[in-house]
Design a protein around this motif. Structure first.
Motif, PDB file in Angstrom:
ATOM      1  N   MET A 109       1.014  -1.178   0.005  1.00 39.71           N
ATOM      2  CA  MET A 109      -0.184  -0.101   0.120  1.00 39.71           C
ATOM      3  C   MET A 109       0.960   1.326  -0.027  1.00 39.71           C
ATOM      4  SD  MET A 109      -2.885  -0.872   2.582  1.00 39.71           S
ATOM      5  CE  MET A 109      -4.012  -2.448   2.404  1.00 39.71           C
ATOM      6  N   ILE A 110       0.413   2.287  -1.018  1.00 43.44           N
ATOM      7  CA  ILE A 110       1.184   3.457  -0.931  1.00 43.44           C
ATOM      8  C   ILE A 110       0.127   4.633  -1.036  1.00 43.44           C
ATOM      9  CG2 ILE A 110       2.777   4.980  -2.263  1.00 43.44           C
ATOM     10  CD1 ILE A 110       3.690   2.275  -3.616  1.00 43.44           C
ATOM     11  N   PRO A 111       0.486   5.492   0.036  1.00 43.07           N
ATOM     12  CA  PRO A 111      -0.524   6.674   0.042  1.00 43.07           C
ATOM     13  C   PRO A 111      -0.549   7.493  -1.139  1.00 43.07           C
ATOM     14  CG  PRO A 111       0.692   6.646   2.009  1.00 43.07           C
ATOM     15  CD  PRO A 111       1.262   5.764   1.269  1.00 43.07           C
ATOM     16  N   PHE A 112      -1.706   7.716  -1.895  1.00 45.38           N
ATOM     17  CA  PHE A 112      -1.732   8.634  -3.042  1.00 45.38           C
ATOM     18  C   PHE A 112      -1.846  10.046  -2.866  1.00 45.38           C
ATOM     19  CE2 PHE A 112      -4.061   9.897  -6.968  1.00 45.38           C
ATOM     20  CZ  PHE A 112      -3.165   9.619  -7.992  1.00 45.38           C
ATOM     21  N   VAL A 113      -0.697  10.625  -2.333  1.00 41.97           N
ATOM     22  CA  VAL A 113      -0.488  11.875  -2.033  1.00 41.97           C
ATOM     23  C   VAL A 113       0.899  12.399  -2.647  1.00 41.97           C
ATOM     24  CG1 VAL A 113      -1.771  11.805   0.388  1.00 41.97           C
ATOM     25  CG2 VAL A 113       0.684  11.343   0.219  1.00 41.97           C
ATOM     26  N   SER A 114       1.013  13.687  -2.817  1.00 36.74           N
ATOM     27  CA  SER A 114       2.096  14.262  -3.831  1.00 36.74           C
ATOM     28  C   SER A 114       3.335  14.121  -3.025  1.00 36.74           C
ATOM     29  CB  SER A 114       1.813  15.457  -3.959  1.00 36.74           C
ATOM     30  OG  SER A 114       1.689  16.423  -2.563  1.00 36.74           O
ATOM     31  N   ALA A 115       3.309  13.841  -1.793  1.00 37.23           N
ATOM     32  CA  ALA A 115       4.627  13.443  -0.986  1.00 37.23           C
ATOM     33  C   ALA A 115       5.233  12.189  -1.639  1.00 37.23           C
ATOM     34  CB  ALA A 115       4.477  13.359   0.291  1.00 37.23           C
TER      35      ALA A 115
END
Length: 189
Positions: free
Chosen positions: A163-169
């Motif tokens: 799982m990878i957060p879908f955020v610009s970072a």
């Protein structure tokens, strides 16, 4: 119950995406409640032609794919309600209960730079900045404040999830044409 005579048989468009299902009748004039698969049901509002297929389980009041011409669809409290041609009373609306709603992907509203429909991200390959393949997007999950990419990959012959957060970072680039997402993420995170 017999097939509803007001439903027009149709071919499901090749770019059809399931966007919700019909929950129940709403009122007595043929309106019905819709459970959207998205927290932002723009696809339901942007298309005046919905393609329905019967629910996988429960009573079937029609077979195959049918076309519903939408007169009006709108937000009402915490749900979407709609009214269609030929659905003019509560009984006709109730006959649609459980039906799966599809709309052509081509009728979705345009996105702005940096906005994506979840359906467009499913199946994309995910690689990190070093070019290491991390997996393929299997699904997206909303965790409240953010969306998370759920990737599948194989390790030692076994299916794994990442799982990878879908955020610009963490997301460097989404290239729909190349079917690839580049991320700032390491395989051992």
């Amino acid at each position: 119950m017999a097939t509803n005579p007001t439903l027009e048989p149709a071919e499901l468009p090749t770019d059809a995406v399931e966007v919700g299902r019909i929950a129940d009748a709403w009122g007595v004039k043929g309106w019905f409640k819709v459970l959207s698969h998205s927290s932002s049901p723009e696809a339901l509002f942007s298309s005046k032609r919905w393609y329905l297929q019967p629910s996988e389980r429960g009573a079937k009041t029609f077979a195959g794919t049918v076309l519903l011409s939408i007169r009006q669809a709108k937000d009402h409290s915490d749900t979407v309600v709609a009214w269609a041609q030929g659905i003019d009373d509560r009984d006709a609306a109730e006959a649609l209960r459980g039906a799966r709603i599809f709309v052509p992907r081509s009728s979705f509203p345009s996105t702005t730079e940096g906005e994506y429909y979840w359906v467009d991200l499913i199946g994309l390959a995910v690689v990190n900045r070093e070019g290491v393949a991390l997996g393929q997007v299997q699904e997206l999950m909303s965790t409240g404040p953010q969306t998370v990419l759920v990737l599948t990959y194989e390790q030692d012959g076994k299916a794994q999830e990442r799982m990878i957060p879908f955020v610009s970072a963490f997301i460097d680039n989404v290239d729909l044409a190349e079917k690839r997402i580049t991320v700032d993420w390491q395989p051992d995170y």
